[in-house]
Design an enzyme around this catalytic site. Structure first.
Site, short mmCIF file in Angstrom:
data_model
loop_
_atom_site.label_atom_id
_atom_site.label_comp_id
_atom_site.label_asym_id
_atom_site.label_seq_id
_atom_site.Cartn_x
_atom_site.Cartn_y
_atom_site.Cartn_z
N TYR A 259 49.58 44.90 50.56
CA TYR A 259 49.02 44.81 49.14
C TYR A 259 49.21 46.25 48.57
O TYR A 259 49.84 46.51 47.31
CB TYR A 259 47.50 44.53 49.38
CG TYR A 259 46.93 44.70 47.76
CD1 TYR A 259 47.09 43.95 46.60
CD2 TYR A 259 45.85 45.78 47.42
CE1 TYR A 259 46.41 43.95 45.51
CE2 TYR A 259 45.41 45.85 46.07
CZ TYR A 259 45.90 44.99 45.31
OH TYR A 259 45.12 44.86 43.83
N LYS B 201 51.82 47.48 45.09
CA LYS B 201 51.23 48.04 44.07
C LYS B 201 51.97 49.33 44.01
O LYS B 201 52.14 49.78 42.83
CB LYS B 201 49.69 48.29 44.12
CG LYS B 201 48.95 46.87 44.18
CD LYS B 201 48.78 46.40 42.63
CE LYS B 201 48.61 45.05 42.51
NZ LYS B 201 48.55 44.55 41.02
N THR C 254 36.03 40.63 40.19
CA THR C 254 36.93 39.56 39.69
C THR C 254 37.19 38.54 41.07
O THR C 254 36.82 39.22 42.21
CB THR C 254 38.34 39.85 39.35
OG1 THR C 254 38.92 40.46 40.20
CG2 THR C 254 38.12 40.66 38.09
N1 LIG Z 1 39.63 43.54 40.46
C1 LIG Z 1 40.05 44.66 40.85
O1 LIG Z 1 39.05 45.65 41.37
C2 LIG Z 1 41.44 45.37 40.59
C3 LIG Z 1 41.71 46.65 41.03
C4 LIG Z 1 43.09 47.22 40.94
C5 LIG Z 1 43.77 46.47 40.48
N2 LIG Z 1 43.73 45.08 40.01
C6 LIG Z 1 44.94 44.23 39.67
O2 LIG Z 1 44.40 43.55 38.49
C7 LIG Z 1 45.22 42.46 38.39
C8 LIG Z 1 44.38 41.19 37.91
O3 LIG Z 1 43.69 41.03 38.79
P1 LIG Z 1 42.09 40.46 38.89
O4 LIG Z 1 41.23 41.57 39.45
O5 LIG Z 1 41.84 39.81 37.51
O6 LIG Z 1 42.00 39.24 39.73
P2 LIG Z 1 41.99 37.73 39.81
O7 LIG Z 1 42.11 36.94 41.04
O8 LIG Z 1 40.74 37.33 39.06
O9 LIG Z 1 43.19 37.52 38.82
C9 LIG Z 1 44.39 37.38 39.37
C10 LIG Z 1 45.24 36.38 38.46
O10 LIG Z 1 46.56 36.42 39.01
C11 LIG Z 1 46.83 34.91 38.69
N3 LIG Z 1 47.84 34.61 39.83
C12 LIG Z 1 47.79 34.43 41.10
N4 LIG Z 1 48.72 33.92 41.97
C13 LIG Z 1 49.75 33.68 40.77
C14 LIG Z 1 50.89 32.86 41.06
N5 LIG Z 1 51.32 32.80 42.10
N6 LIG Z 1 51.59 32.91 39.80
C15 LIG Z 1 51.04 33.24 38.58
N7 LIG Z 1 49.62 33.74 38.50
C16 LIG Z 1 48.95 33.93 39.65
C17 LIG Z 1 45.62 34.22 39.00
O11 LIG Z 1 45.73 32.74 38.53
C18 LIG Z 1 44.67 34.88 38.26
O12 LIG Z 1 44.54 34.73 36.86
C19 LIG Z 1 45.97 42.25 39.66
O13 LIG Z 1 47.10 42.70 39.80
C20 LIG Z 1 45.02 43.17 40.56
O14 LIG Z 1 46.04 43.40 41.61
C21 LIG Z 1 42.57 44.66 40.16
#
Ligand SMILES: NC(=O)c1ccc[n+]([C@@H]2O[C@H](COP(=O)([O-])OP(=O)(O)OC[C@H]3O[C@@H](n4cnc5c(N)ncnc54)[C@H](O)[C@@H]3O)[C@@H](O)[C@H]2O)c1
Length: 266
Positions: A141, A145, A178
């Protein structure tokens, strides 16, 4: 704005469309299927999008998975690397000409890519990007990133060199409550469940820096930045290594089967 939500879940996508229509009373929002874990699906999505003849002013590369067990995408890539990084790498490159056509001197088109603070502990294994030698879900992961940050900086370099009216920035949303955490160990889930209200951002708060990068006048014409809490911040030292940015770009072009434009740029 005419918003197109691209995703691999028809039901979730349509639900988001329904909510946005209800809240904003606009019909200019729609869902299009795109599985970022499939190069074929990404290419089909781009074809469908092109057929609409819409301009493309903002591309948000947001999708991601975290800590999934060791498994491969349909193209045989390790899932974190294949979906989080290569999927967005291909999608962005296939949409680049449309972004270039849509941006103007006073209104640059914008590419926003969502990375994570996890990139600070990531290591890029150029000789083993698919984590075949040793797999750790945390390592995979973090690597995906980190690759997104390197990709954004190299992309901005190429856009500037070509004189394009397109900017590329990378965003760290913070720690957000999330579905991303669905694969973490159950003890961590318990702790999250108890503390999220205090320590985690809500999804709306987590989206704020992405939206800032996408629409704020303050970011007009500004590219190659790592943004956190709506401010420019330093990313990991290794992300500024231009040779590494170039090598990752070249390797990624080979993996997804596109021509390497960076070879023509000094
Ligand atoms: N939640 C956190 O604390 C956090 C921290 C740092 C970075 N992020 C990043 O934020 C971004 C959004 O994540 P989130 O927290 O909303 O999580 P989430 O799991 O709620 O959302 C992830 C999204 O990615 C989509 N997705 C997953 N696999 C897919 C695929 N094969 N094709 C198309 N879409 C796909 C899902 O449908 C979902 O809408 C991600 O890139 C994650 O790495 C999140």
């Amino acid at each position: 704005m005419h918003v197109i939500i691209a995703g691999n879940s028809e039901s979730e996508g349509q639900e988001a469309v329904r909510k946005i229509k209800e809240e904003t009373l606009t019909g200019k929002v729609e869902f299009l299927y795109c599985d970022l874990a499939s190069m074929k699906s990404i290419r089909q999505f781009v074809q469908q999008f092109r057929a609409k003849n819409c301009p493309l002013h903002v591309l948000v590369n947001n999708a991601g998975v975290m800590l999934v067990p060791e498994r491969k995408t349909e193209d045989g890539f390790e899932e974190h690397f294949g979906l989080n990084y290569l999927g967005h790498f291909l999608l962005t490159n296939l949409l680049l000409d449309m972004l270039k056509q849509s941006g103007t001197h006073s209104h640059n088109a914008r590419i926003i890519t969502v990375s994570s603070a996890t990139h600070y502990v990531g290591k890029l294994h150029l000789g083993d990007l698919q984590s075949r030698c040793s797999y750790s879900s945390h390592g995979a992961y973090a690597q995906s990133k980190l690759a997104l940050v390197l990709f954004t900086y190299q992309l901005q370099h190429l856009l500037t060199a070509n004189g394009s009216h397109v900017t590329a920035n990378v965003v760290d949303p913070g720690v957000v409550n999330t579905e991303l955490y669905k694969h973490v160990f159950w003890v961590v889930k318990m702790v999250k469940w108890m503390t999220a209200w205090l320590l985690f951002k809500t999804a709306e708060e987590g989206a704020s820096t992405t939206i800032y990068a996408a629409v704020s006048p303050e970011v007009e014409g500004v590219g190659g930045c790592y943004l956190y809490n709506e401010e420019r911040t330093k990313s990991a030292e290794v992300t500024y290594d231009e040779e590494l940015q170039r090598r990752l770009w070249t390797e990624s072009c080979k993996m997804v089967g596109i021509s390497d434009e960076s070879r023509r740029v000094p």
